[in-house]
Design a protein around this motif. Structure first.
Motif, PDB file in Angstrom:
ATOM      1  N   TYR A 136      -1.190  37.251   3.859  1.00  0.00           N
ATOM      2  CA  TYR A 136      -2.642  37.012   3.958  1.00  0.00           C
ATOM      3  C   TYR A 136      -3.051  36.718   5.395  1.00  0.00           C
ATOM      4  O   TYR A 136      -4.098  37.174   5.857  1.00  0.00           O
ATOM      5  CB  TYR A 136      -3.054  35.849   3.058  1.00  0.00           C
ATOM      6  CG  TYR A 136      -2.926  36.124   1.593  1.00  0.00           C
ATOM      7  CD1 TYR A 136      -3.301  37.346   1.035  1.00  0.00           C
ATOM      8  CD2 TYR A 136      -2.415  35.163   0.737  1.00  0.00           C
ATOM      9  CE1 TYR A 136      -3.168  37.591  -0.319  1.00  0.00           C
ATOM     10  CE2 TYR A 136      -2.290  35.394  -0.621  1.00  0.00           C
ATOM     11  CZ  TYR A 136      -2.665  36.621  -1.145  1.00  0.00           C
ATOM     12  OH  TYR A 136      -2.542  36.857  -2.484  1.00  0.00           O
ATOM     13  N   TRP A 160     -11.920  34.386   4.823  1.00  0.00           N
ATOM     14  CA  TRP A 160     -11.457  34.073   3.466  1.00  0.00           C
ATOM     15  C   TRP A 160      -9.929  34.143   3.395  1.00  0.00           C
ATOM     16  O   TRP A 160      -9.284  33.241   2.860  1.00  0.00           O
ATOM     17  CB  TRP A 160     -12.105  35.005   2.440  1.00  0.00           C
ATOM     18  CG  TRP A 160     -11.652  34.708   1.046  1.00  0.00           C
ATOM     19  CD1 TRP A 160     -12.038  33.664   0.245  1.00  0.00           C
ATOM     20  CD2 TRP A 160     -10.683  35.453   0.303  1.00  0.00           C
ATOM     21  NE1 TRP A 160     -11.369  33.729  -0.955  1.00  0.00           N
ATOM     22  CE2 TRP A 160     -10.533  34.812  -0.951  1.00  0.00           C
ATOM     23  CE3 TRP A 160      -9.937  36.596   0.556  1.00  0.00           C
ATOM     24  CZ2 TRP A 160      -9.667  35.276  -1.932  1.00  0.00           C
ATOM     25  CZ3 TRP A 160      -9.069  37.052  -0.419  1.00  0.00           C
ATOM     26  CH2 TRP A 160      -8.944  36.398  -1.647  1.00  0.00           C
ATOM     27  N   VAL A 187      -7.191  31.213   2.602  1.00  0.00           N
ATOM     28  CA  VAL A 187      -6.165  31.326   1.563  1.00  0.00           C
ATOM     29  C   VAL A 187      -4.786  31.044   2.159  1.00  0.00           C
ATOM     30  O   VAL A 187      -3.978  30.314   1.572  1.00  0.00           O
ATOM     31  CB  VAL A 187      -6.214  32.722   0.890  1.00  0.00           C
ATOM     32  CG1 VAL A 187      -5.013  32.928  -0.014  1.00  0.00           C
ATOM     33  CG2 VAL A 187      -7.512  32.891   0.116  1.00  0.00           C
ATOM     34  N   ARG A 232      -3.854  27.408   2.663  1.00  0.00           N
ATOM     35  CA  ARG A 232      -3.459  26.597   1.505  1.00  0.00           C
ATOM     36  C   ARG A 232      -1.992  26.206   1.609  1.00  0.00           C
ATOM     37  O   ARG A 232      -1.579  25.160   1.120  1.00  0.00           O
ATOM     38  CB  ARG A 232      -3.677  27.359   0.205  1.00  0.00           C
ATOM     39  CG  ARG A 232      -5.118  27.567  -0.154  1.00  0.00           C
ATOM     40  CD  ARG A 232      -5.203  28.371  -1.445  1.00  0.00           C
ATOM     41  NE  ARG A 232      -6.567  28.744  -1.732  1.00  0.00           N
ATOM     42  CZ  ARG A 232      -6.915  29.703  -2.569  1.00  0.00           C
ATOM     43  NH1 ARG A 232      -5.974  30.408  -3.207  1.00  0.00           N
ATOM     44  NH2 ARG A 232      -8.175  29.994  -2.781  1.00  0.00           N
TER      45      ARG A 232
END
Length: 104
Positions: free
Chosen positions: A5, A44, A48, A51
């Motif tokens: 990601y 975004w 992610v 996290r």
């Protein structure tokens, strides 16, 4: 998956930075739209990735991918100058990205 990601977020940073240049100060609608969508998707995906990954690592790698990618596209697409100093600076950014990855 977090690293995937993060890398994708960095690649999208290159997309939106390039689209921003092509928007000519937000006067061209298509590049401006690409920039906005790319920005939102990049942020975004960065969120992610954060996290799992530490803030400093994620942000540094994201910025580094975007900076080096935009630097390279600037040379290829916009004929920006290639000098030894600029290449060394980009190489140092890449070394920093690699070091951050190895440190995590």
């Amino acid at each position: 998956m977090a690293w995937f990601y993060l890398i994708l977020a960095g690649l999208l940073e290159i997309v939106w930075a390039t689209a921003m240049k092509q928007s000519q100060g937000f006067t061209r609608i298509l590049p401006t739209g690409v920039m906005v969508v790319g920005m939102l998707a990049s942020f975004w995906l960065l969120a992610v990735a954060m996290r799992t990954l530490p803030l400093g690592t994620a942000y540094t790698v994201w910025v580094g991918i975007g900076a080096v990618g935009a630097f390279l596209l600037g040379i290829v697409m916009f004929g920006e100058p290639v000098t030894a100093t600029r290449l060394i600076a980009a190489g140092l950014i890449v070394a920093g990205i690699i070091t951050m990855k190895l440190a995590s």
